[in-house]
Write a protein that holds these residues in place. Sequence first.
Motif, mmCIF file in Angstrom:
data_model
loop_
_atom_site.group_PDB
_atom_site.id
_atom_site.type_symbol
_atom_site.label_atom_id
_atom_site.label_comp_id
_atom_site.label_asym_id
_atom_site.label_seq_id
_atom_site.Cartn_x
_atom_site.Cartn_y
_atom_site.Cartn_z
ATOM 1 N N MET A 1 0.830 -1.168 0.000
ATOM 2 C CA MET A 1 0.000 0.000 0.000
ATOM 3 C C MET A 1 0.885 1.245 0.000
ATOM 4 S SD MET A 1 -3.100 1.353 2.163
ATOM 5 C CE MET A 1 -3.323 1.198 3.654
ATOM 6 N N PHE A 2 1.765 1.322 -0.989
ATOM 7 C CA PHE A 2 2.593 2.506 -1.134
ATOM 8 C C PHE A 2 2.660 2.865 -2.612
ATOM 9 C CE2 PHE A 2 6.178 0.162 -2.806
ATOM 10 C CZ PHE A 2 6.147 -1.046 -2.148
ATOM 11 N N ASP A 3 2.954 4.131 -2.903
ATOM 12 C CA ASP A 3 3.140 4.567 -4.277
ATOM 13 C C ASP A 3 4.507 4.118 -4.753
ATOM 14 O OD1 ASP A 3 2.157 6.418 -6.556
ATOM 15 O OD2 ASP A 3 4.242 7.029 -6.178
ATOM 16 N N HIS A 4 5.519 4.486 -4.002
ATOM 17 C CA HIS A 4 6.865 3.992 -4.274
ATOM 18 C C HIS A 4 7.728 4.140 -3.034
ATOM 19 C CE1 HIS A 4 7.524 8.296 -5.047
ATOM 20 N NE2 HIS A 4 8.782 8.062 -4.716
ATOM 21 N N VAL A 5 8.713 3.297 -2.949
ATOM 22 C CA VAL A 5 9.737 3.372 -1.917
ATOM 23 C C VAL A 5 11.056 3.404 -2.661
ATOM 24 C CG1 VAL A 5 10.878 2.146 -0.032
ATOM 25 C CG2 VAL A 5 8.381 2.099 -0.212
ATOM 26 N N LYS A 6 11.915 4.347 -2.339
ATOM 27 C CA LYS A 6 13.222 4.454 -2.984
ATOM 28 C C LYS A 6 14.275 4.471 -1.902
ATOM 29 C CE LYS A 6 15.763 6.983 -6.498
ATOM 30 N NZ LYS A 6 15.687 7.947 -7.583
ATOM 31 N N PHE A 7 15.275 3.599 -2.041
ATOM 32 C CA PHE A 7 16.343 3.585 -1.057
ATOM 33 C C PHE A 7 17.668 3.277 -1.717
ATOM 34 C CE2 PHE A 7 14.533 -0.659 -0.944
ATOM 35 C CZ PHE A 7 15.628 -1.501 -0.899
ATOM 36 N N GLY A 8 18.716 3.786 -1.082
ATOM 37 C CA GLY A 8 20.065 3.598 -1.579
ATOM 38 C C GLY A 8 20.616 2.235 -1.224
ATOM 39 N N VAL A 9 21.469 1.723 -2.107
ATOM 40 C CA VAL A 9 22.143 0.444 -1.900
ATOM 41 C C VAL A 9 23.633 0.640 -2.130
ATOM 42 C CG1 VAL A 9 20.122 -0.945 -2.500
ATOM 43 C CG2 VAL A 9 21.711 -0.270 -4.300
ATOM 44 N N SER A 10 24.453 -0.196 -1.498
ATOM 45 C CA SER A 10 25.892 -0.017 -1.603
ATOM 46 C C SER A 10 26.476 -0.664 -2.856
ATOM 47 C CB SER A 10 26.586 -0.565 -0.350
ATOM 48 O OG SER A 10 26.350 -1.946 -0.225
ATOM 49 N N ASP A 11 25.806 -1.673 -3.407
ATOM 50 C CA ASP A 11 26.247 -2.335 -4.639
ATOM 51 C C ASP A 11 25.037 -2.448 -5.548
ATOM 52 O OD1 ASP A 11 26.940 -4.147 -6.691
ATOM 53 O OD2 ASP A 11 28.306 -5.248 -5.383
ATOM 54 N N TYR A 12 24.893 -1.479 -6.442
ATOM 55 C CA TYR A 12 23.703 -1.374 -7.281
ATOM 56 C C TYR A 12 23.448 -2.640 -8.091
ATOM 57 C CZ TYR A 12 20.561 0.277 -10.923
ATOM 58 O OH TYR A 12 19.512 0.401 -11.790
ATOM 59 N N GLU A 13 24.469 -3.153 -8.788
ATOM 60 C CA GLU A 13 24.262 -4.332 -9.643
ATOM 61 C C GLU A 13 23.866 -5.556 -8.831
ATOM 62 O OE1 GLU A 13 23.946 -4.369 -12.892
ATOM 63 O OE2 GLU A 13 24.412 -2.236 -13.014
ATOM 64 N N ALA A 55 24.103 4.328 -3.664
ATOM 65 C CA ALA A 55 24.393 5.316 -2.630
ATOM 66 C C ALA A 55 25.850 5.175 -2.206
ATOM 67 C CB ALA A 55 23.472 5.120 -1.431
ATOM 68 N N LYS A 56 26.417 6.241 -1.709
ATOM 69 C CA LYS A 56 27.805 6.197 -1.248
ATOM 70 C C LYS A 56 27.918 5.564 0.126
ATOM 71 C CE LYS A 56 29.319 9.996 -4.041
ATOM 72 N NZ LYS A 56 29.470 11.397 -4.205
ATOM 73 N N GLU A 57 26.927 5.816 0.986
ATOM 74 C CA GLU A 57 26.950 5.245 2.326
ATOM 75 C C GLU A 57 25.947 4.101 2.401
ATOM 76 O OE1 GLU A 57 23.947 8.100 1.708
ATOM 77 O OE2 GLU A 57 26.068 8.574 1.815
ATOM 78 N N LYS A 58 26.231 3.130 3.266
ATOM 79 C CA LYS A 58 25.321 2.004 3.437
ATOM 80 C C LYS A 58 24.148 2.470 4.294
ATOM 81 C CE LYS A 58 25.318 -2.885 4.359
ATOM 82 N NZ LYS A 58 26.133 -4.049 4.603
ATOM 83 N N PRO A 59 22.917 2.338 3.813
ATOM 84 C CA PRO A 59 21.765 2.831 4.570
ATOM 85 C C PRO A 59 21.429 1.931 5.761
ATOM 86 C CG PRO A 59 21.036 1.775 2.557
ATOM 87 C CD PRO A 59 22.544 1.788 2.530
ATOM 88 N N ALA A 60 20.670 2.493 6.699
ATOM 89 C CA ALA A 60 20.158 1.708 7.813
ATOM 90 C C ALA A 60 19.173 0.672 7.266
ATOM 91 C CB ALA A 60 19.462 2.628 8.810
#
Length: 124
Positions: A1-13, A55-60
């Motif tokens: 039940m969300f429109d979108h969630v966007k979050f950073g990752v340390s290794d995109y691929e 992302a450059k930093e690893k997110p929580a």
Amino acid sequence: MFDHVKFGVSDYEASKAFFLKALEPLGVVGGAEGEPSYGIELCGKGDASLCLYQAKEKPAPLHIAFHADSRQQVDAFHRAALQAGGQDNGAPGLRQNYHAYYYAAFVIGPDGHNIEAVCHQPES
């Protein structure tokens, strides 16, 4: 039940490959994609999407639960997520402490996020 969630990752691929494989049993596919700093939109039923970007930093750690239409989809998600490199964080099964039909599985993704697939229906 969300429109979108966007979050950073340390290794995109690695994260893109993990989420595409793990969520395939739930009908999630890759959508719009740009440079890693923009990321990729992962789409399923409806208008909601999950977006990943470098992302450059690893997110929580986050906890993200995906809707499953059946318990079989929850089982398939768990198998696919483990094959994609996820760590088991709760095998498929009933979690009746939430409610009588709460059937879910949990895995930890590449960045430590707790990814869940849940079906709220009784067994068919």
